[in-house]
Write a protein that holds these residues in place. Structure first.
Motif, PDB file in Angstrom:
ATOM      1  N   PHE A 162      -7.811 -10.034   1.804  1.00  0.00           N
ATOM      2  CA  PHE A 162      -7.820  -8.739   1.111  1.00  0.00           C
ATOM      3  C   PHE A 162      -7.985  -7.586   2.097  1.00  0.00           C
ATOM      4  O   PHE A 162      -7.425  -6.508   1.913  1.00  0.00           O
ATOM      5  CB  PHE A 162      -8.958  -8.670   0.093  1.00  0.00           C
ATOM      6  CG  PHE A 162      -8.707  -9.399  -1.191  1.00  0.00           C
ATOM      7  CD1 PHE A 162      -7.482  -9.963  -1.498  1.00  0.00           C
ATOM      8  CD2 PHE A 162      -9.715  -9.530  -2.116  1.00  0.00           C
ATOM      9  CE1 PHE A 162      -7.260 -10.627  -2.685  1.00  0.00           C
ATOM     10  CE2 PHE A 162      -9.514 -10.185  -3.313  1.00  0.00           C
ATOM     11  CZ  PHE A 162      -8.283 -10.739  -3.603  1.00  0.00           C
ATOM     12  N   ASN A 163      -8.783  -7.805   3.122  1.00  0.00           N
ATOM     13  CA  ASN A 163      -9.042  -6.750   4.104  1.00  0.00           C
ATOM     14  C   ASN A 163      -7.874  -6.487   5.036  1.00  0.00           C
ATOM     15  O   ASN A 163      -7.750  -5.384   5.567  1.00  0.00           O
ATOM     16  CB  ASN A 163     -10.283  -7.089   4.944  1.00  0.00           C
ATOM     17  CG  ASN A 163     -11.556  -6.840   4.202  1.00  0.00           C
ATOM     18  OD1 ASN A 163     -11.714  -5.827   3.546  1.00  0.00           O
ATOM     19  ND2 ASN A 163     -12.478  -7.773   4.298  1.00  0.00           N
ATOM     20  N   VAL A 164      -7.048  -7.499   5.271  1.00  0.00           N
ATOM     21  CA  VAL A 164      -5.988  -7.337   6.271  1.00  0.00           C
ATOM     22  C   VAL A 164      -4.581  -7.337   5.690  1.00  0.00           C
ATOM     23  O   VAL A 164      -3.622  -7.069   6.419  1.00  0.00           O
ATOM     24  CB  VAL A 164      -6.099  -8.414   7.379  1.00  0.00           C
ATOM     25  CG1 VAL A 164      -7.419  -8.289   8.125  1.00  0.00           C
ATOM     26  CG2 VAL A 164      -5.924  -9.812   6.821  1.00  0.00           C
ATOM     27  N   ALA A 165      -4.430  -7.639   4.408  1.00  0.00           N
ATOM     28  CA  ALA A 165      -3.094  -7.698   3.807  1.00  0.00           C
ATOM     29  C   ALA A 165      -2.449  -6.315   3.796  1.00  0.00           C
ATOM     30  O   ALA A 165      -3.043  -5.347   3.336  1.00  0.00           O
ATOM     31  CB  ALA A 165      -3.178  -8.247   2.384  1.00  0.00           C
ATOM     32  N   SER A 166      -1.244  -6.251   4.323  1.00  0.00           N
ATOM     33  CA  SER A 166      -0.541  -4.964   4.360  1.00  0.00           C
ATOM     34  C   SER A 166       0.931  -5.081   3.984  1.00  0.00           C
ATOM     35  O   SER A 166       1.624  -4.077   3.917  1.00  0.00           O
ATOM     36  CB  SER A 166      -0.676  -4.340   5.753  1.00  0.00           C
ATOM     37  OG  SER A 166      -0.114  -5.199   6.717  1.00  0.00           O
ATOM     38  N   ALA A 167       1.403  -6.282   3.747  1.00  0.00           N
ATOM     39  CA  ALA A 167       2.797  -6.497   3.379  1.00  0.00           C
ATOM     40  C   ALA A 167       2.860  -7.419   2.170  1.00  0.00           C
ATOM     41  O   ALA A 167       1.908  -8.158   1.877  1.00  0.00           O
ATOM     42  CB  ALA A 167       3.559  -7.119   4.548  1.00  0.00           C
ATOM     43  N   TRP A 168       3.968  -7.439   1.477  1.00  0.00           N
ATOM     44  CA  TRP A 168       4.104  -8.248   0.271  1.00  0.00           C
ATOM     45  C   TRP A 168       3.928  -9.732   0.557  1.00  0.00           C
ATOM     46  O   TRP A 168       3.364 -10.467  -0.246  1.00  0.00           O
ATOM     47  CB  TRP A 168       5.460  -7.991  -0.405  1.00  0.00           C
ATOM     48  CG  TRP A 168       6.625  -8.506   0.400  1.00  0.00           C
ATOM     49  CD1 TRP A 168       7.349  -7.817   1.327  1.00  0.00           C
ATOM     50  CD2 TRP A 168       7.157  -9.834   0.374  1.00  0.00           C
ATOM     51  NE1 TRP A 168       8.304  -8.626   1.885  1.00  0.00           N
ATOM     52  CE2 TRP A 168       8.212  -9.882   1.303  1.00  0.00           C
ATOM     53  CE3 TRP A 168       6.846 -10.984  -0.347  1.00  0.00           C
ATOM     54  CZ2 TRP A 168       8.953 -11.023   1.541  1.00  0.00           C
ATOM     55  CZ3 TRP A 168       7.594 -12.135  -0.117  1.00  0.00           C
ATOM     56  CH2 TRP A 168       8.634 -12.142   0.817  1.00  0.00           C
ATOM     57  N   TRP A 169       4.384 -10.169   1.729  1.00  0.00           N
ATOM     58  CA  TRP A 169       4.302 -11.591   2.031  1.00  0.00           C
ATOM     59  C   TRP A 169       2.871 -12.036   2.312  1.00  0.00           C
ATOM     60  O   TRP A 169       2.546 -13.208   2.165  1.00  0.00           O
ATOM     61  CB  TRP A 169       5.257 -11.981   3.155  1.00  0.00           C
ATOM     62  CG  TRP A 169       5.001 -11.317   4.472  1.00  0.00           C
ATOM     63  CD1 TRP A 169       5.496 -10.134   4.914  1.00  0.00           C
ATOM     64  CD2 TRP A 169       4.168 -11.818   5.514  1.00  0.00           C
ATOM     65  NE1 TRP A 169       5.030  -9.853   6.163  1.00  0.00           N
ATOM     66  CE2 TRP A 169       4.205 -10.883   6.556  1.00  0.00           C
ATOM     67  CE3 TRP A 169       3.396 -12.964   5.661  1.00  0.00           C
ATOM     68  CZ2 TRP A 169       3.487 -11.053   7.731  1.00  0.00           C
ATOM     69  CZ3 TRP A 169       2.690 -13.139   6.837  1.00  0.00           C
ATOM     70  CH2 TRP A 169       2.745 -12.185   7.859  1.00  0.00           C
ATOM     71  N   HIS A 170       2.009 -11.101   2.710  1.00  0.00           N
ATOM     72  CA  HIS A 170       0.585 -11.446   2.847  1.00  0.00           C
ATOM     73  C   HIS A 170       0.041 -11.866   1.480  1.00  0.00           C
ATOM     74  O   HIS A 170      -0.701 -12.844   1.366  1.00  0.00           O
ATOM     75  CB  HIS A 170      -0.226 -10.273   3.377  1.00  0.00           C
ATOM     76  CG  HIS A 170       0.122  -9.871   4.771  1.00  0.00           C
ATOM     77  ND1 HIS A 170      -0.048  -8.590   5.216  1.00  0.00           N
ATOM     78  CD2 HIS A 170       0.634 -10.567   5.813  1.00  0.00           C
ATOM     79  CE1 HIS A 170       0.338  -8.507   6.478  1.00  0.00           C
ATOM     80  NE2 HIS A 170       0.755  -9.698   6.856  1.00  0.00           N
ATOM     81  N   TRP A 171       0.427 -11.106   0.456  1.00  0.00           N
ATOM     82  CA  TRP A 171      -0.038 -11.396  -0.902  1.00  0.00           C
ATOM     83  C   TRP A 171       0.604 -12.677  -1.427  1.00  0.00           C
ATOM     84  O   TRP A 171      -0.017 -13.414  -2.197  1.00  0.00           O
ATOM     85  CB  TRP A 171       0.239 -10.215  -1.828  1.00  0.00           C
ATOM     86  CG  TRP A 171      -0.594  -9.045  -1.427  1.00  0.00           C
ATOM     87  CD1 TRP A 171      -0.201  -7.959  -0.706  1.00  0.00           C
ATOM     88  CD2 TRP A 171      -1.991  -8.879  -1.654  1.00  0.00           C
ATOM     89  NE1 TRP A 171      -1.265  -7.121  -0.476  1.00  0.00           N
ATOM     90  CE2 TRP A 171      -2.373  -7.661  -1.057  1.00  0.00           C
ATOM     91  CE3 TRP A 171      -2.955  -9.639  -2.306  1.00  0.00           C
ATOM     92  CZ2 TRP A 171      -3.682  -7.186  -1.106  1.00  0.00           C
ATOM     93  CZ3 TRP A 171      -4.263  -9.158  -2.356  1.00  0.00           C
ATOM     94  CH2 TRP A 171      -4.600  -7.946  -1.754  1.00  0.00           C
ATOM     95  N   ALA A 172       1.821 -12.953  -0.985  1.00  0.00           N
ATOM     96  CA  ALA A 172       2.485 -14.195  -1.388  1.00  0.00           C
ATOM     97  C   ALA A 172       1.752 -15.418  -0.829  1.00  0.00           C
ATOM     98  O   ALA A 172       1.834 -16.506  -1.392  1.00  0.00           O
ATOM     99  CB  ALA A 172       3.940 -14.185  -0.924  1.00  0.00           C
ATOM    100  N   ILE A 173       1.037 -15.242   0.257  1.00  0.00           N
ATOM    101  CA  ILE A 173       0.213 -16.311   0.822  1.00  0.00           C
ATOM    102  C   ILE A 173      -1.157 -16.342   0.137  1.00  0.00           C
ATOM    103  O   ILE A 173      -1.686 -17.408  -0.164  1.00  0.00           O
ATOM    104  CB  ILE A 173       0.050 -16.131   2.344  1.00  0.00           C
ATOM    105  CG1 ILE A 173       1.398 -16.305   3.044  1.00  0.00           C
ATOM    106  CG2 ILE A 173      -0.987 -17.092   2.909  1.00  0.00           C
ATOM    107  CD1 ILE A 173       1.391 -15.905   4.511  1.00  0.00           C
ATOM    108  N   LEU A 174      -1.714 -15.169  -0.132  1.00  0.00           N
ATOM    109  CA  LEU A 174      -3.060 -15.093  -0.702  1.00  0.00           C
ATOM    110  C   LEU A 174      -3.146 -15.619  -2.130  1.00  0.00           C
ATOM    111  O   LEU A 174      -4.120 -16.295  -2.484  1.00  0.00           O
ATOM    112  CB  LEU A 174      -3.576 -13.653  -0.675  1.00  0.00           C
ATOM    113  CG  LEU A 174      -4.036 -13.138   0.677  1.00  0.00           C
ATOM    114  CD1 LEU A 174      -4.410 -11.671   0.603  1.00  0.00           C
ATOM    115  CD2 LEU A 174      -5.211 -13.961   1.169  1.00  0.00           C
TER     116      LEU A 174
END
Length: 112
Positions: free
Chosen positions: A22-34
């Motif tokens: 949550f602290n480092v996600a900055s792109a859509w694919w970060h959320w696709a992993i989270l």
């Protein structure tokens, strides 16, 4: 070690992973992993609750998340450590240990 406690450890670890995300996600694919990590985390949490008291599992899960997040803030995100934070982190740890000990005591009394 009971298999259920391994589930508790895993769910607590995964909680810290997605909180860090949550602290480092900055792109859509970060959320696709989270999102799958969060789903997996709660599936493992439910597996732990099948064999251990739900209150104990959730207390450990929440305390590990709280303590882990506070320590992550201090060590990874340059948050300031204070005596007050250290006191309350210690109080959380003592509370979770005490809760686990009382659950074990109650089981022994019921068996007798």
């Amino acid at each position: 070690m009971n298999k259920a406690w391994i589930y508790v450890f895993l769910t607590s670890f995964l909680e810290l992973v997605w909180i860090y995300g949550f602290n480092v996600a900055s792109a859509w694919w970060h959320w696709a992993i989270l999102v799958p990590i969060i789903i997996l985390d709660f599936l493992i949490l439910s597996k732990a609750c099948e064999s251990l008291p739900t209150g104990t599992v959730y207390a450990v899960f929440a305390a590990a998340g709280t303590v882990g997040t506070a320590l992550m803030d201090i060590y990874l995100f340059d948050e300031v450590f204070t005596i007050e934070k250290g006191f309350f982190i210690g109080l959380l740890v003592i509370g979770v240990i005490a809760l686990n000990l009382t659950d074990d005591t109650n089981k022994k009394e019921v068996v007798k």
